[in-house]
Scaffold this motif. Structure first.
Motif, short mmCIF file in Angstrom:
data_model
loop_
_atom_site.label_atom_id
_atom_site.label_comp_id
_atom_site.label_asym_id
_atom_site.label_seq_id
_atom_site.Cartn_x
_atom_site.Cartn_y
_atom_site.Cartn_z
N LEU A 109 80.20 44.35 50.50
CA LEU A 109 79.43 45.43 51.14
C LEU A 109 80.31 46.64 51.40
O LEU A 109 79.91 47.78 51.19
N THR A 113 80.18 50.56 49.24
CA THR A 113 80.14 51.88 49.88
C THR A 113 80.70 52.98 48.99
O THR A 113 80.29 54.13 49.06
N GLN A 168 71.41 39.12 57.02
CA GLN A 168 72.56 40.03 57.06
C GLN A 168 73.35 39.88 58.35
O GLN A 168 74.58 39.91 58.36
N LEU B 106 80.98 49.66 57.70
CA LEU B 106 80.90 48.58 56.71
C LEU B 106 82.27 48.30 56.08
O LEU B 106 82.66 47.15 55.90
N SER B 169 71.96 45.02 61.01
CA SER B 169 71.13 45.17 59.81
C SER B 169 70.89 46.64 59.50
O SER B 169 70.92 47.07 58.34
N ILE B 172 73.82 48.24 57.64
CA ILE B 172 73.82 48.02 56.19
C ILE B 172 72.80 48.94 55.52
O ILE B 172 73.07 49.56 54.51
#
Lengths: 196, 196
Positions: A109, A113, A168, B106, B169, B172
């Motif tokens: 994840l 990005t 998640q 992230l 969540s 993301i």
DNA sequence: GTCTATACTACGATAGAC
DNA sequence: GTCTATCGTAGTATAGAC
């Protein structure tokens, strides 16, 4: 008969991927060198570059492999003759927690990005998971709750969104076993069940 | 009077941190070189190493800065004279989405997977957020819902867990604006509100 | 296909002038 | 404190023998 050689080739690739995976869990994707991967796999640089075009290629393969593994877990729910209800899905997801997979997924994840290739893999996997959750919920609504097909489809889509979100959050929680356990899977399951 | 010089020093540090932040959003933490940061900041290598011990130090500062920014947003909710209900908190969090901050967060989560220093920052920030959510929910339960203090405390803790999960969540989702929007903030808000 | 050895590049960090 | 120039190193990828 190139089948046999191709199978062996795939076996070698997997050997490299699994070794890389262990390195990534330990050191992180960006900070592991291909030298680390050669050492962990027991192979040599030359051998590795015969199977992958470069480090980026290995990273892609590891991410794809890890995310596929997770998705197949969800696929099993949907394919089950007795589809679990959403609350059970959450509890099973929480139970099937693999910290290593979670760490790989989190690193992916982060990479997504800035890296388009990884972003692509992550994006399509999330889509796939959403579809799988949807299928699982729809099957459950129809088979166990007796909903009409069209009403079930609409509800299943909304439920699937919640499940992706919970998934998640569990991902983050699983990656840090000693960390702050903000998500109480049982409580969330009750919450979702209450909406049924 | 070292106050003035210290303030200027902090200003320089911030100049570097913000430049680094832009680089990280564009290229990723691991892949931006300190040369990139010098170019973006308009300063030179020598100057940067006068303010930070090394690249890792800059990364820590950027992560801390970004997470602090997010936490302060939540702190504002708790401090409000009219504390918002949990559903409103979710909607406000969704509205206050900053893609850049989400991307940094992230990347930080991915790094936290292997870097103890970053893991520490992330862990304590999650704890802080949980406490802030708890305070906000408790204030709302007592002031607007008329709950007794002890009952409110217990309920607030559980609600805070849900909010942290939703927050993660949304993180993301915010990082990938064109990606699959699995979380429907309004639907989640309804869900949480229903449990009230 | 697999190995060893190496070429080439890019990076983090420092030295020394100003 | 800030600059330019540079040192040492670590990393990716390739070459060439086997």
């Amino acid at each position: 008969m190139p089948k046999l050689t191709e199978a062996r080739r795939e076996l070698r690739r997997d050997q490299i991927v699994q070794a890389a995976r262990r390195c990534f869990v330990r050191t992180g994707m960006e900070r592991t060198s291909v030298a680390d991967i050669t050492a962990e796999s027991g192979l040599s640089a030359g051998s590795i570059y015969a199977h992958f075009t470069g480090k980026a290629d290995i990273v892609r393969a590891v991410v794809q492999d890890s995310l596929d593994r997770r998705a197949e877990l969800v696929a099993a729910f949907a394919a089950s003759p007795h589809p679990p209800n959403p609350a059970q899905v959450i509890l099973q997801l929480a139970a099937a927690a693999d910290p290593d997979d979670a760490r790989i997924a989190l690193q992916a994840l982060g990479e997504a990005t800035t890296d388009p290739a990884i972003r692509d893999i992550v994006g399509t996997t999330i889509d796939r998971m959403h579809a799988l959750f949807r299928a699982s919920c729809e099957a459950w609504l129809v088979k166990s709750e007796g909903h009409a097909a069209d009403a079930a489809a609409a509800r299943a889509t909304r439920l699937a969104g919640h499940l992706v979100a919970v998934f998640q959050s569990l991902l983050i929680q699983n990656a840090f076993p000693d960390g702050p356990g903000a998500v109480d899977a049982t409580a969330v399951a009750d919450l979702v069940a209450a909406q049924t």
